[in-house]
Design a protein around this motif. Structure first.
Motif, PDB file in Angstrom:
ATOM      1  N   GLN A   2      40.807  47.109  35.901  1.00  0.00           N
ATOM      2  CA  GLN A   2      40.929  45.781  36.512  1.00  0.00           C
ATOM      3  C   GLN A   2      40.339  44.726  35.576  1.00  0.00           C
ATOM      4  OE1 GLN A   2      38.434  47.195  39.891  1.00  0.00           O
ATOM      5  NE2 GLN A   2      39.868  46.035  41.133  1.00  0.00           N
ATOM      6  N   TYR A   3      40.753  43.493  35.787  1.00  0.00           N
ATOM      7  CA  TYR A   3      40.034  42.394  35.151  1.00  0.00           C
ATOM      8  C   TYR A   3      38.781  42.085  35.969  1.00  0.00           C
ATOM      9  CZ  TYR A   3      39.288  38.085  32.535  1.00  0.00           C
ATOM     10  OH  TYR A   3      38.756  37.116  31.718  1.00  0.00           O
ATOM     11  N   VAL A   4      38.917  42.045  37.303  1.00  0.00           N
ATOM     12  CA  VAL A   4      37.743  41.863  38.169  1.00  0.00           C
ATOM     13  C   VAL A   4      37.764  42.883  39.303  1.00  0.00           C
ATOM     14  CG1 VAL A   4      37.454  39.407  37.682  1.00  0.00           C
ATOM     15  CG2 VAL A   4      38.838  40.094  39.635  1.00  0.00           C
ATOM     16  N   GLN A   5      36.576  43.334  39.691  1.00  0.00           N
ATOM     17  CA  GLN A   5      36.440  44.207  40.854  1.00  0.00           C
ATOM     18  C   GLN A   5      35.791  43.424  41.990  1.00  0.00           C
ATOM     19  OE1 GLN A   5      33.058  47.159  40.669  1.00  0.00           O
ATOM     20  NE2 GLN A   5      32.942  46.453  38.538  1.00  0.00           N
ATOM     21  N   MET A   6      36.122  43.806  43.218  1.00  0.00           N
ATOM     22  CA  MET A   6      35.546  43.191  44.411  1.00  0.00           C
ATOM     23  C   MET A   6      34.719  44.245  45.152  1.00  0.00           C
ATOM     24  SD  MET A   6      39.151  41.445  45.553  1.00  0.00           S
ATOM     25  CE  MET A   6      38.593  40.499  46.962  1.00  0.00           C
ATOM     26  N   THR A   7      33.638  43.802  45.785  1.00  0.00           N
ATOM     27  CA  THR A   7      32.810  44.717  46.571  1.00  0.00           C
ATOM     28  C   THR A   7      33.599  45.281  47.744  1.00  0.00           C
ATOM     29  OG1 THR A   7      30.812  43.509  45.946  1.00  0.00           O
ATOM     30  CG2 THR A   7      30.664  44.934  47.873  1.00  0.00           C
ATOM     31  N   ASN A   8      34.190  44.398  48.537  1.00  0.00           N
ATOM     32  CA  ASN A   8      35.074  44.801  49.626  1.00  0.00           C
ATOM     33  C   ASN A   8      36.502  44.566  49.158  1.00  0.00           C
ATOM     34  OD1 ASN A   8      32.907  45.492  51.181  1.00  0.00           O
ATOM     35  ND2 ASN A   8      32.982  43.706  52.517  1.00  0.00           N
ATOM     36  N   GLN A   9      37.156  45.630  48.756  1.00  0.00           N
ATOM     37  CA  GLN A   9      38.458  45.558  48.087  1.00  0.00           C
ATOM     38  C   GLN A   9      39.450  46.394  48.897  1.00  0.00           C
ATOM     39  OE1 GLN A   9      38.586  45.388  43.610  1.00  0.00           O
ATOM     40  NE2 GLN A   9      39.258  47.494  43.866  1.00  0.00           N
ATOM     41  N   VAL A  10      40.125  45.720  49.816  1.00  0.00           N
ATOM     42  CA  VAL A  10      40.987  46.457  50.744  1.00  0.00           C
ATOM     43  C   VAL A  10      42.423  46.556  50.252  1.00  0.00           C
ATOM     44  CG1 VAL A  10      39.563  45.858  52.724  1.00  0.00           C
ATOM     45  CG2 VAL A  10      41.482  44.377  52.112  1.00  0.00           C
ATOM     46  N   GLU A  11      42.756  45.815  49.205  1.00  0.00           N
ATOM     47  CA  GLU A  11      44.120  45.832  48.684  1.00  0.00           C
ATOM     48  C   GLU A  11      44.081  45.337  47.245  1.00  0.00           C
ATOM     49  OE1 GLU A  11      48.345  43.717  49.925  1.00  0.00           O
ATOM     50  OE2 GLU A  11      47.003  44.419  51.499  1.00  0.00           O
ATOM     51  N   CYS A  12      44.947  45.889  46.407  1.00  0.00           N
ATOM     52  CA  CYS A  12      45.042  45.421  45.015  1.00  0.00           C
ATOM     53  C   CYS A  12      46.501  45.087  44.723  1.00  0.00           C
ATOM     54  CB  CYS A  12      44.529  46.476  44.044  1.00  0.00           C
ATOM     55  SG  CYS A  12      42.745  46.728  44.089  1.00  0.00           S
ATOM     56  N   THR A  13      46.985  44.040  45.358  1.00  0.00           N
ATOM     57  CA  THR A  13      48.330  43.534  45.107  1.00  0.00           C
ATOM     58  C   THR A  13      48.209  42.062  44.727  1.00  0.00           C
ATOM     59  OG1 THR A  13      48.604  42.971  47.453  1.00  0.00           O
ATOM     60  CG2 THR A  13      49.392  45.140  46.742  1.00  0.00           C
ATOM     61  N   ARG A  14      49.277  41.499  44.172  1.00  0.00           N
ATOM     62  CA  ARG A  14      49.214  40.093  43.744  1.00  0.00           C
ATOM     63  C   ARG A  14      48.949  39.198  44.949  1.00  0.00           C
ATOM     64  NH1 ARG A  14      53.111  41.798  39.916  1.00  0.00           N
ATOM     65  NH2 ARG A  14      52.379  41.404  37.779  1.00  0.00           N
ATOM     66  N   LEU A  15      47.893  38.404  44.835  1.00  0.00           N
ATOM     67  CA  LEU A  15      47.491  37.537  45.939  1.00  0.00           C
ATOM     68  C   LEU A  15      48.221  36.210  45.856  1.00  0.00           C
ATOM     69  CD1 LEU A  15      43.627  38.092  45.768  1.00  0.00           C
ATOM     70  CD2 LEU A  15      45.254  39.226  47.292  1.00  0.00           C
ATOM     71  N   PRO A  16      48.704  35.685  46.992  1.00  0.00           N
ATOM     72  CA  PRO A  16      49.255  34.327  46.973  1.00  0.00           C
ATOM     73  C   PRO A  16      48.158  33.330  46.625  1.00  0.00           C
ATOM     74  CG  PRO A  16      49.018  35.143  49.228  1.00  0.00           C
ATOM     75  CD  PRO A  16      48.718  36.295  48.328  1.00  0.00           C
ATOM     76  N   GLN A  17      48.503  32.269  45.912  1.00  0.00           N
ATOM     77  CA  GLN A  17      47.503  31.338  45.401  1.00  0.00           C
ATOM     78  C   GLN A  17      46.631  30.764  46.510  1.00  0.00           C
ATOM     79  OE1 GLN A  17      46.750  31.088  42.265  1.00  0.00           O
ATOM     80  NE2 GLN A  17      45.054  29.724  42.782  1.00  0.00           N
ATOM     81  N   GLU A  18      47.219  30.518  47.678  1.00  0.00           N
ATOM     82  CA  GLU A  18      46.446  29.915  48.767  1.00  0.00           C
ATOM     83  C   GLU A  18      45.421  30.895  49.346  1.00  0.00           C
ATOM     84  OE1 GLU A  18      50.307  31.488  50.585  1.00  0.00           O
ATOM     85  OE2 GLU A  18      49.673  30.418  48.769  1.00  0.00           O
ATOM     86  N   LYS A  19      45.571  32.201  49.064  1.00  0.00           N
ATOM     87  CA  LYS A  19      44.622  33.192  49.569  1.00  0.00           C
ATOM     88  C   LYS A  19      43.702  33.733  48.468  1.00  0.00           C
ATOM     89  CE  LYS A  19      46.037  33.179  53.823  1.00  0.00           C
ATOM     90  NZ  LYS A  19      45.141  32.666  54.889  1.00  0.00           N
ATOM     91  N   ASN A  20      43.937  33.316  47.249  1.00  0.00           N
ATOM     92  CA  ASN A  20      43.179  33.836  46.112  1.00  0.00           C
ATOM     93  C   ASN A  20      41.711  33.392  46.209  1.00  0.00           C
ATOM     94  OD1 ASN A  20      42.154  34.591  43.653  1.00  0.00           O
ATOM     95  ND2 ASN A  20      43.546  33.358  42.415  1.00  0.00           N
ATOM     96  N   PRO A  21      40.766  34.344  46.336  1.00  0.00           N
ATOM     97  CA  PRO A  21      39.359  33.960  46.482  1.00  0.00           C
ATOM     98  C   PRO A  21      38.658  33.716  45.158  1.00  0.00           C
ATOM     99  CG  PRO A  21      39.528  36.328  46.608  1.00  0.00           C
ATOM    100  CD  PRO A  21      40.941  35.802  46.415  1.00  0.00           C
ATOM    101  N   PHE A  22      39.349  34.002  44.042  1.00  0.00           N
ATOM    102  CA  PHE A  22      38.659  33.987  42.765  1.00  0.00           C
ATOM    103  C   PHE A  22      38.438  32.562  42.274  1.00  0.00           C
ATOM    104  CE2 PHE A  22      41.178  38.119  42.289  1.00  0.00           C
ATOM    105  CZ  PHE A  22      40.191  38.837  42.947  1.00  0.00           C
ATOM    106  N   ASN A  23      37.403  32.424  41.471  1.00  0.00           N
ATOM    107  CA  ASN A  23      36.979  31.118  40.989  1.00  0.00           C
ATOM    108  C   ASN A  23      38.023  30.492  40.066  1.00  0.00           C
ATOM    109  OD1 ASN A  23      35.371  28.939  40.238  1.00  0.00           O
ATOM    110  ND2 ASN A  23      34.246  30.097  38.715  1.00  0.00           N
ATOM    111  N   SER A  24      38.382  31.218  38.995  1.00  0.00           N
ATOM    112  CA  SER A  24      39.397  30.671  38.092  1.00  0.00           C
ATOM    113  C   SER A  24      40.296  31.765  37.531  1.00  0.00           C
ATOM    114  CB  SER A  24      38.735  29.896  36.936  1.00  0.00           C
ATOM    115  OG  SER A  24      37.831  30.720  36.230  1.00  0.00           O
TER     116      SER A  24
END
Length: 616
Positions: free
Chosen positions: A324-346
């Motif tokens: 991965q480029y980034v890992q999440m602590t609570n990672q329930v899915e690893c699919t492309r996120l829609p921009q409006e739901k993307n929690p990442f900073n940049s």
């Protein structure tokens, strides 16, 4: 020049064993061992006369690939590494400039790549004994002093100035000259003063999206942890003071449940939905290795193990073919996120997917250094003998006072709670054997011969004696399960060096395509991973049972982990939308009866819940 508390052994003196060797073999058989064959930025790099990226990616890859090749004693890998080194040395200019650019391009060339390639050459010199390396590093660094004295550092070079201290100190140990000290202070003067900056700067994450700076960039931060320790070898300052204060602040304001810190791309707070960049994991590990070597503080061995066994193991697939480029602590899915739901900073919405180069390719090249450099840090030389600094299976063959000494660390740690150290000597040999006792142990019992002793967790146990022929030291640790409170009001579960998570069964979609001239095709493809099992739970009450299984072929196997915890979990109303779960459940009211679940080591999970409410 000040002395290090512990010095690294020559790569030829240390041989990884057991699960650690298997992890390196998987890396060689996976993506790391094939990048020069298929990835254009390595295969066709300007560093070897091609037309692709001629900056950090080849050096990043070689920084891990070279020690991997020599630790595995693999002549084919070594020959492929030598091909790159030969081309890099052949491309060095008469004035010492080594980076692949024209003279007209030098003024705008970010010399971070020069620091990095000199680090690589030093590693290659230690591994291969190639006599050309020392002079090449000498010429590069002497030219660099002239260059940055008139051009000054900027961008990544200014942010990572202390990385140049690593090859500079390596060179200074071999042929000290006054200009080398001058270069150290010019680097320090031109670069970012992290000690001053982070004593004043607020770490609070701005509310605006796409907040990006050099001073809060997570990889710069991970590297900067060792900045004052590197300088301490010249200045004599406390090597740990800045790093300890900085680490505490980082983990308080940006800490993740398993002990690393967030950054996607810059420091991103404590939410379990924020990610942390793969590069930050391996660079933090290298900082801890250097801090452990320079100052000898056992705390850095604790956080090194914690980061390796949890964050590194989780962000690279068990077969070492994807990351991965980034890992999440609570990672329930690893699919492309829609921009409006993307929690990442940049980062983009694909940053947490597993693949060839999700989001950006720096981690594709850089994740390679994690396990090989960890292996090189497992046992070091002390002033009086040898020190087991990171607990992992390894065999050391070296000399003490002209006599052959073999040290075998036989262990399945961190999946088990004990280790046996065998010392084989050529006749009577006096030296001190030190072993780091992890600070997360409740107690440690040591047996030497017929004598049993207690050792203090969070310290080095040292046995100084005359060793004769073959002797053994056995160590048993007492680890207890403990819940770690999180800023969210939820908790994480750990036992010893391992954090545990509720694994989520995944449904994999193979994604093959071409972008920017890079083909993703199996086994170099990307994957979308959707959840197939329930994940909305909180920790329940009752006992927590430890279960052991045989060690699998892949040490961090997602299907057959070598150790698990079993306990009651409570189903909750916890929502998921657009590929991510909400930060917290809707309420703490159970929506069903407690059920027994098996929790896996965090490093043995891809989809997971690791930060949850505790309801028991």
């Amino acid at each position: 020049m000040e002395k290090r508390k512990f010095t690294y052994l020559k790569p030829a003196e240390i041989k990884p064993q057991g699960w650690l060797r298997k992890q390196l073999e998987l890396q060689a058989e996976g993506l790391s061992g094939h990048l020069d064959l298929i990835w254009p930025d390595i295969r066709d790099s300007r560093w070897i006369g091609g037309d692709r990226e001629g900056w950090e990616r080849v050096p990043y890859w070689l920084d891990g690939f070279i020690p991997l090749a020599w630790l595995l004693e693999d002549q084919e890998l070594q020959a492929r590494a030598k091909r790159y080194i030969d081309a890099i040395l052949a491309g060095q200019q008469k004035d010492g400039w080594i980076c692949p650019c024209s003279e007209a391009e030098r003024e705008g060339y970010d010399v971070w790549a020069a620091f990095l390639i000199c680090k690589v050459l030093a590693v290659y010199g230690e591994c291969s004994g190639d006599g050309r390396v020392e002079q090449a590093v000498y010429d590069t660094l002497k030219q660099l002093l002239s260059h940055i004295s008139s051009k000054t550092l900027f961008r990544w070079g200014a942010a990572r100035w202390f990385e140049c201290m690593i090859p500079l100190l390596w060179l200074y140990e071999r042929r000290p000259e006054p200009w080398m000290v001058d270069l150290a202070y010019v680097l320090e003067g031109c670069g970012i003063d992290y000690e001053k900056l982070y004593s004043k700067l607020s770490f609070e994450r701005p509310g605006a999206k796409n907040y990006w700076t050099f001073v809060n960039h997570v990889v710069n931060v991970a590297m900067a942890l060792k900045s004052r320790a590197e300088m301490s070898l010249l200045t004599g300052e406390d090597p740990d003071a800045f790093a300890l204060a900085f680490y505490r602040k980082l983990t308080k304001e940006h800490g993740m449940a398993m002990g690393h810190f967030t950054g996607d791309e810059c420091l991103s707070g404590t939410s379990p939905l924020q990610g942390s960049e793969c590069c930050s994991v391996v660079e933090a590990m290298y900082s801890y290795e250097e801090l452990l070597s320079i100052g000898g503080h056992p705390f850095w061995g604790d956080v090194l193990e914690q980061t390796a066994f949890n964050a590194l193991a989780a962000t690279v697939s068990a077969d070492m073919w994807t990351h991965q480029y980034v890992q999440m602590t609570n990672q329930v899915e690893c699919t492309r996120l829609p921009q409006e739901k993307n929690p990442f900073n940049s980062n983009s919405g694909e940053a947490h997917m597993f693949g060839l180069e999700p989001n950006f390719g720096c981690c594709t090249a850089n994740f390679n250094q994690g396990w090989p450099k960890f292996a090189l840090s497992a046992v070091m030389r002390s002033e009086e003998g040898l020190a087991v600094t990171a607990l992992a299976p390894a065999r050391v063959e070296t000399q003490m006072d002209g006599k052959k000494v073999c040290l075998i660390v036989d262990t399945r740690y961190p999946f088990r709670d004990s280790l046996k150290i065998r010392v084989l000597t050529e006749g009577e040999t006096a030296f001190a054997l030190s072993v780091r006792i992890p600070g997360f142990a409740r107690s440690a019992r040591i047996r030497i011969g017929g004598e049993v002793r207690q050792a203090q967790p969070g310290s080095f146990f040292t046995e100084k004696k005359v060793w004769e022929k073959e002797e053994e030291m056995e160590i048993d640790f007492c680890f207890e399960t403990e819940f770690v409170k999180r800023p969210s009001g939820m908790e994480a579960l750990r036992r010893g060096p391992l954090f545990y998570a509720l694994p989520i069964e995944g449904e994999y979609e193979r994604i093959e395509y071409e972008r920017d001239g890079v083909v993703r095709k199996f086994p170099y493809c990307d994957y979308g991973i959707a959840p197939k099992s329930d994940w909305a739970f909180g920790f329940g009450g009752g006992p927590v049972e430890t279960l052991h299984e045989e060690l699998p072929e892949m040490p961090f196997d997602r299907e057959k982990p070598p150790v698990m915890l079993e306990m009651e979990m409570v189903p909750l109303d916890w929502r998921k939308e657009g590929g991510i779960c909400s930060e917290k459940p809707e309420s703490l009211e159970p929506v069903g009866e407690p059920v027994k679940k098996r929790l896996y080591p965090y490093g043995c999970t891809t989809l997971r819940m690791a930060e949850m409410p505790r309801l028991g």
